[in-house]
Design a protein around this motif. Structure first.
Motif, mmCIF file in Angstrom:
data_model
loop_
_atom_site.group_PDB
_atom_site.id
_atom_site.type_symbol
_atom_site.label_atom_id
_atom_site.label_comp_id
_atom_site.label_asym_id
_atom_site.label_seq_id
_atom_site.Cartn_x
_atom_site.Cartn_y
_atom_site.Cartn_z
ATOM 1 N N PHE A 143 0.828 -1.203 0.000
ATOM 2 C CA PHE A 143 0.000 0.000 0.000
ATOM 3 C C PHE A 143 0.865 1.257 0.000
ATOM 4 O O PHE A 143 0.444 2.316 -0.451
ATOM 5 C CB PHE A 143 -0.936 0.033 1.215
ATOM 6 N N ILE A 144 2.075 1.170 0.537
ATOM 7 C CA ILE A 144 2.969 2.320 0.619
ATOM 8 C C ILE A 144 3.657 2.493 -0.731
ATOM 9 O O ILE A 144 4.308 1.585 -1.221
ATOM 10 C CB ILE A 144 3.995 2.145 1.750
ATOM 11 N N ARG A 145 3.501 3.665 -1.314
ATOM 12 C CA ARG A 145 4.040 3.929 -2.651
ATOM 13 C C ARG A 145 5.411 4.593 -2.551
ATOM 14 O O ARG A 145 5.690 5.318 -1.595
ATOM 15 C CB ARG A 145 3.076 4.820 -3.409
ATOM 16 N N PRO A 146 6.257 4.395 -3.565
ATOM 17 C CA PRO A 146 7.605 4.960 -3.514
ATOM 18 C C PRO A 146 7.643 6.480 -3.357
ATOM 19 O O PRO A 146 8.537 7.009 -2.723
ATOM 20 C CB PRO A 146 8.213 4.550 -4.860
ATOM 21 N N GLY A 147 6.699 7.211 -3.897
ATOM 22 C CA GLY A 147 6.723 8.667 -3.827
ATOM 23 C C GLY A 147 5.961 9.262 -2.663
ATOM 24 O O GLY A 147 5.823 10.478 -2.564
ATOM 25 N N ASP A 148 5.456 8.417 -1.752
ATOM 26 C CA ASP A 148 4.687 8.934 -0.616
ATOM 27 C C ASP A 148 5.537 9.863 0.246
ATOM 28 O O ASP A 148 6.721 9.613 0.471
ATOM 29 C CB ASP A 148 4.161 7.793 0.256
#
Length: 110
Positions: A59-64
């Protein structure tokens, strides 16, 4: 920008107290509008909650936007270095996938 001294209603702090960026300061450093930075923060927080709830890090995206370094009251704050590192490591334009630029369904018709 908010310093801990400002957040603690005028308490005197040493000169080594770090300076933090609130959402408005982080937006200024990143070169985006306040509402955009607030949206980045809310989306990243939602993704972190979902990852924790379902025990699934996808759920955690690279650009968060990274977790805040601290909070003053209910306001998230980051060290300038945290925001600069986030900006340097964000995926570039087009990293989300999707159709290539110039693609058209008409090209697929034979």
């Amino acid at each position: 920008m908010i310093t801990p001294a400002q957040a603690n209603s005028g308490n005197v702090r040493s000169m080594t107290t770090p300076t933090y960026l609130d959402l408005a300061g982080a937006a200024e450093v990143a070169g985006v509008q306040y509402r955009t930075m607030r949206n980045y923060h809310q989306t990243a927080e939602r993704n972190r909650r979902l990852a924790e709830k379902y025990k699934d890090a996808s759920f955690i995206r690279p650009g968060d936007l990274p977790k805040p370094d601290d909070t003053f009251g209910r306001s998230p704050v980051w060290l300038p270095a945290t925001i600069e590192q986030w900006m340097a490591n964000r995926p570039g334009r087009g990293a989300g996938g999707g159709r290539p630029i110039g693609w058209s369904p008409k090209e697929k018709e034979d």
